[in-house]
Scaffold this motif. Structure first.
Motif, PDB file in Angstrom:
ATOM      1  N   PRO A 151       5.839  -4.541  -3.111  1.00  0.00           N
ATOM      2  CA  PRO A 151       6.952  -4.250  -2.188  1.00  0.00           C
ATOM      3  C   PRO A 151       8.324  -4.530  -2.771  1.00  0.00           C
ATOM      4  O   PRO A 151       9.318  -4.020  -2.260  1.00  0.00           O
ATOM      5  N   TYR A 152       8.392  -5.352  -3.823  1.00  0.00           N
ATOM      6  CA  TYR A 152       9.689  -5.731  -4.364  1.00  0.00           C
ATOM      7  C   TYR A 152      10.112  -4.871  -5.551  1.00  0.00           C
ATOM      8  O   TYR A 152      11.109  -5.163  -6.213  1.00  0.00           O
ATOM      9  N   LEU A 153       9.355  -3.800  -5.804  1.00  0.00           N
ATOM     10  CA  LEU A 153       9.609  -2.986  -6.989  1.00  0.00           C
ATOM     11  C   LEU A 153      11.006  -2.396  -6.997  1.00  0.00           C
ATOM     12  O   LEU A 153      11.606  -2.235  -8.058  1.00  0.00           O
ATOM     13  N   LEU A 154      11.539  -2.062  -5.836  1.00  0.00           N
ATOM     14  CA  LEU A 154      12.817  -1.363  -5.765  1.00  0.00           C
ATOM     15  C   LEU A 154      14.011  -2.302  -5.780  1.00  0.00           C
ATOM     16  O   LEU A 154      15.126  -1.886  -5.484  1.00  0.00           O
ATOM     17  N   GLY A 155      13.803  -3.547  -6.117  1.00  0.00           N
ATOM     18  CA  GLY A 155      14.913  -4.489  -6.206  1.00  0.00           C
ATOM     19  C   GLY A 155      15.323  -5.084  -4.880  1.00  0.00           C
ATOM     20  O   GLY A 155      16.349  -5.769  -4.792  1.00  0.00           O
ATOM     21  N   VAL A 156      14.517  -4.842  -3.831  1.00  0.00           N
ATOM     22  CA  VAL A 156      14.880  -5.352  -2.502  1.00  0.00           C
ATOM     23  C   VAL A 156      14.901  -6.877  -2.492  1.00  0.00           C
ATOM     24  O   VAL A 156      15.830  -7.500  -1.977  1.00  0.00           O
ATOM     25  N   SER A 157      13.881  -7.483  -3.090  1.00  0.00           N
ATOM     26  CA  SER A 157      13.815  -8.945  -3.106  1.00  0.00           C
ATOM     27  C   SER A 157      14.957  -9.547  -3.911  1.00  0.00           C
ATOM     28  O   SER A 157      15.575 -10.530  -3.496  1.00  0.00           O
ATOM     29  N   SER A 158      15.244  -8.959  -5.057  1.00  0.00           N
ATOM     30  CA  SER A 158      16.332  -9.481  -5.894  1.00  0.00           C
ATOM     31  C   SER A 158      17.679  -9.305  -5.204  1.00  0.00           C
ATOM     32  O   SER A 158      18.553 -10.175  -5.290  1.00  0.00           O
ATOM     33  N   GLY A 164      11.702   9.344   3.208  1.00  0.00           N
ATOM     34  CA  GLY A 164      11.337   8.596   4.408  1.00  0.00           C
ATOM     35  C   GLY A 164      10.562   7.329   4.080  1.00  0.00           C
ATOM     36  O   GLY A 164      10.831   6.264   4.648  1.00  0.00           O
ATOM     37  N   LEU A 165       9.598   7.427   3.156  1.00  0.00           N
ATOM     38  CA  LEU A 165       8.831   6.240   2.765  1.00  0.00           C
ATOM     39  C   LEU A 165       9.716   5.218   2.073  1.00  0.00           C
ATOM     40  O   LEU A 165       9.550   4.003   2.263  1.00  0.00           O
ATOM     41  N   PHE A 166      10.644   5.700   1.262  1.00  0.00           N
ATOM     42  CA  PHE A 166      11.572   4.791   0.575  1.00  0.00           C
ATOM     43  C   PHE A 166      12.393   3.997   1.585  1.00  0.00           C
ATOM     44  O   PHE A 166      12.502   2.767   1.502  1.00  0.00           O
ATOM     45  N   VAL A 167      12.961   4.696   2.555  1.00  0.00           N
ATOM     46  CA  VAL A 167      13.800   4.017   3.546  1.00  0.00           C
ATOM     47  C   VAL A 167      12.962   3.060   4.398  1.00  0.00           C
ATOM     48  O   VAL A 167      13.340   1.903   4.613  1.00  0.00           O
ATOM     49  N   LEU A 168      11.810   3.537   4.859  1.00  0.00           N
ATOM     50  CA  LEU A 168      10.967   2.695   5.722  1.00  0.00           C
ATOM     51  C   LEU A 168      10.515   1.431   4.988  1.00  0.00           C
ATOM     52  O   LEU A 168      10.607   0.315   5.520  1.00  0.00           O
ATOM     53  N   THR A 169      10.028   1.612   3.765  1.00  0.00           N
ATOM     54  CA  THR A 169       9.551   0.450   3.004  1.00  0.00           C
ATOM     55  C   THR A 169      10.678  -0.527   2.715  1.00  0.00           C
ATOM     56  O   THR A 169      10.494  -1.746   2.804  1.00  0.00           O
ATOM     57  N   SER A 170      11.828   0.005   2.379  1.00  0.00           N
ATOM     58  CA  SER A 170      12.953  -0.873   2.036  1.00  0.00           C
ATOM     59  C   SER A 170      13.411  -1.686   3.238  1.00  0.00           C
ATOM     60  O   SER A 170      13.672  -2.894   3.128  1.00  0.00           O
ATOM     61  N   VAL A 171      13.523  -1.040   4.393  1.00  0.00           N
ATOM     62  CA  VAL A 171      13.944  -1.772   5.599  1.00  0.00           C
ATOM     63  C   VAL A 171      12.890  -2.810   5.974  1.00  0.00           C
ATOM     64  O   VAL A 171      13.214  -3.964   6.299  1.00  0.00           O
ATOM     65  N   ALA A 185       0.837  -1.207   0.000  1.00  0.00           N
ATOM     66  CA  ALA A 185       0.000   0.000   0.000  1.00  0.00           C
ATOM     67  C   ALA A 185       0.866   1.249   0.000  1.00  0.00           C
ATOM     68  O   ALA A 185       0.579   2.225  -0.711  1.00  0.00           O
ATOM     69  N   CYS A 186       1.928   1.226   0.784  1.00  0.00           N
ATOM     70  CA  CYS A 186       2.834   2.372   0.861  1.00  0.00           C
ATOM     71  C   CYS A 186       3.558   2.580  -0.470  1.00  0.00           C
ATOM     72  O   CYS A 186       3.665   3.706  -0.964  1.00  0.00           O
ATOM     73  N   MET A 187       4.029   1.487  -1.060  1.00  0.00           N
ATOM     74  CA  MET A 187       4.774   1.596  -2.314  1.00  0.00           C
ATOM     75  C   MET A 187       3.893   2.099  -3.451  1.00  0.00           C
ATOM     76  O   MET A 187       4.325   2.914  -4.285  1.00  0.00           O
TER      77      MET A 187
END
Length: 352
Positions: A102-109, A253-260, A89-91
């Protein structure tokens, strides 16, 4: 911004939350009785009553199965489901794109690269059972830092730049993981990496549950405190700025929070698809677009959804286990398409 058909009926948020919480609690108890070895619900309740009173269950074998093996997995499933739905929802608001997950930013990869290094090369072997989780978390955080650095270097965080950078880096990280598996001499490595990348809760233990609970709870607290700013950001950067929202600071802030948040969840469960993409949309269909309603409904709905997904993964082909992403795709896709068709759901948004 309109997230649902004008005039469409909405479900009152509080009664819906009460219903979802009741269903989730009941489902959690039932799921403890389901698995490769079915148990009597009465026996499960005996163990839970004893444990909640501070004692062990009356039957040592049943106590071990219920409390030590299944309960951490059930709790972890609810926590991961809630966290992924909330992050989705945040992303979707951050990048103003209904297809964001949630994985759009490459976090999962990125986490996949870290996990693959542990599985294939034995990296962090001295950390024992924590090696895979910490390797995945390190990969996720490294990927986050890389996407953040590239976006800032190219002119700052904007929805379009985040989407493009995340997609490109995700493809690059996936290629690195595939190369590591390709050059591995261990034939079991491919299966292990694939199973982890598709998501599993089989490694859940109580020691890993608490950090995930803390991160999800803190993230929910922060997002609920920012719900009015999220509503403004969803309407567009110009609207948010006009309302006094510090758009650039909020995006970072949303980028950092979502990524962590996503990095911690991927580290304990692997990459579980579909939850963070679909559940937020279902929440908007039910309660409208305001984040003070969407976030809690999505969180509880995600917990309930993943709880039953994990049950299906454990019992459909028992004693073997199906990767969770296989189940989420098979179950979630037709339900989502059916609901969209019935409610003529729309989500306005776009890059800038």
């Amino acid at each position: 911004m309109s997230h649902d058909r004008p005039g469409g009926r909405r479900v009152p948020t509080r009664p819906l939350l009460v219903l979802l919480l009741a269903l989730t609690t009941t489902s959690a108890v039932l799921s403890l009785a389901l698995g490769s070895e079915p148990l009597a619900v009465s026996g499960v309740l005996d163990v839970l009553r004893a444990r909640l009173a501070g004692a062990a269950g009356p039957d040592p074998t049943l106590d071990t199965i219920v409390w030590d093996l299944r309960a951490p997995r059930v709790v972890m499933g609810m926590v991961v489901g809630a966290g992924l739905a909330m992050a989705g929802a945040c992303m979707q608001t951050l990048v103003r794109n209904p297809l964001a997950d949630p994985y759009l930013l490459g976090v999962s990869s990125g986490a996949g690269v870290g996990a693959t290094l542990v599985i294939v090369l034995g990296a962090l072997g001295g950390l024992g059972v924590w090696a895979l989780s910490l390797g995945a978390l390190a990969g996720a955080l490294a990927a986050t830092a890389l996407v953040f650095g590239i976006s800032m270097w190219q002119g700052g965080i904007t929805p379009l730049r985040l989407v493009l950078t995340g997609v490109v880096m995700s493809a690059a990280f996936s290629s690195v993981s595939s190369f590591l598996v390709f050059v591995s001499a261990d034939p079991r490595a491919t299966q292990s990496v694939l199973f982890w990348l598709l998501g599993s809760l089989s490694g859940s233990v109580w020691d890993r549950v608490l950090p995930s609970v803390v991160v999800v709870a803190l993230s929910m607290t922060v997002l609920m405190a920012l719900h009015s700013w999220l509503d403004a950001l969803a309407a567009g950067a110009d609207v948010a700025s006009g309302l006094g929202v510090p758009v650039s600071t909020l995006r970072i802030g949303l980028f950092v929070l979502t990524s962590v948040l996503v990095g911690v969840l991927v580290a304990v469960s692997g990459g579980i698809g579909f939850v963070g993409l679909v559940v937020p949309h279902l929440a908007r269909i039910l309660v409208g677009a305001l984040h003070r309603s969407v976030l809690p409904v999505a969180a509880v709905g995600g917990a309930l959804f993943l709880l039953w997904v994990d049950v299906a993964a454990r019992v459909v082909v028992r004693p073997q286990e199906i990767p969770l992403s296989v189940v989420t795709g098979l179950v979630g896709a037709p339900i989502f398409l059916l609901l969209l068709g019935r409610r003529h759901y729309t989500y306005s948004g776009g890059g800038e």
